[in-house]
Design a protein around this motif. Structure first.
Motif, PDB file in Angstrom:
ATOM      1  N   LEU A   1     -19.591  17.605   4.582  1.00  0.00           N
ATOM      2  CA  LEU A   1     -20.015  16.496   3.724  1.00  0.00           C
ATOM      3  C   LEU A   1     -21.236  16.818   2.868  1.00  0.00           C
ATOM      4  O   LEU A   1     -21.242  16.500   1.667  1.00  0.00           O
TER       5      LEU A   1
ATOM      6  N   PHE B   1     -17.692  17.879  10.075  1.00  0.00           N
ATOM      7  CA  PHE B   1     -17.538  17.093   8.857  1.00  0.00           C
ATOM      8  C   PHE B   1     -18.881  16.604   8.332  1.00  0.00           C
ATOM      9  O   PHE B   1     -19.200  16.776   7.146  1.00  0.00           O
TER      10      PHE B   1
ATOM     11  N   TRP C   1     -12.311  10.554   3.191  1.00  0.00           N
ATOM     12  CA  TRP C   1     -12.269  11.039   4.579  1.00  0.00           C
ATOM     13  C   TRP C   1     -10.861  10.931   5.145  1.00  0.00           C
ATOM     14  O   TRP C   1     -10.360  11.873   5.782  1.00  0.00           O
TER      15      TRP C   1
END
Length: 219
Positions: free
Chosen positions: A136, A131, A40
């Motif tokens: 993800l 995200f 990340w």
């Protein structure tokens, strides 16, 4: 091959298996957490953190786990930081696994087309929503083969824990061979117990890979 010897050794191998699985499981969870958070940070290009992670990845991917365990277990006490052999095994597995997991997750994240992020942002979604809700889940699907390969790799790496006197499968086999010289029986049980530990993980990994690939691409 003495069957009576095999039967008498099974309880010892059972205990060693439980310890090996315990350390392996906690170490893999640690590696997973390091890998996801590190990927990340690299994905969002956080300047200082990215440089630190690059050094960390290169250090732990290019040195053997055995050397890392020796440093943690024997060198750190010289600096006033003494930890147990079990915690040493968890840390060693988590740190080397984290380096591999970061690269696995990073490649998965970077494989997702930037157009998806730009489109979601233009629709009013926050960066966090983009995200976690869009990028993800797809990255997990792409990264799953690498994740499962890393998990199996880390479980096999537990075989070096015997060097810091952890009563794992390898230590138990070596100890029994040294005391009773029943080499064939001990090595046979060692192979069987590693298969007991690793085969279910391999099969489960294959099932998960097929399911996530089906969810993404269908037939």
């Amino acid at each position: 091959m003495d069957l009576n010897v095999l039967k008498s050794y099974i309880p010892l191998y059972n205990e060693a298996l439980l310890l090996t699985v315990k350390i392996g499981f906690i170490g893999i969870l640690t590696a997973f957490a390091i890998g996801l958070s590190g990927a990340w940070a690299i994905y969002f290009k956080i300047p200082f953190v990215k440089k630190v992670l690059t050094i960390y990845i290169e250090l732990f991917r290019n040195t053997p786990l055995l050397v890392q365990l020796f440093f943690i277990y024997f060198a750190l006490p010289k600096l006033g930081l003494k930890i147990s052999a079990e915690l040493c095994g968890i840390l060693g597995l988590g740190l080397i696994g984290g380096a591999y997991m970061i690269e696995t997750f990073r490649s998965g994240l970077e494989s997702i087309d930037k157009v998806q992020s730009e489109s979601a942002l233009s629709l009013g979604m926050t960066e966090g929503q983009v995200f976690f809700d869009i990028i993800l889940p797809q990255a997990f699907s792409v990264s799953m083969p690498g994740i499962m390969a890393n998990v199996i790799f880390l479980l096999k790496e537990t075989s070096v824990f015997s060097t810091i006197s952890l009563m794992d499968l390898m230590f138990t086999a070596k100890d029994l061979i040294g005391m009773y010289a029943k080499t064939i029986e001990c090595l046979f049980l060692l192979v069987v117990y590693y298969l007991i530990m690793l085969l279910p993980v391999s099969i489960l990994g294959s099932i998960i890979e097929r399911r996530v690939r089906y969810a993404e691409f269908g037939d």
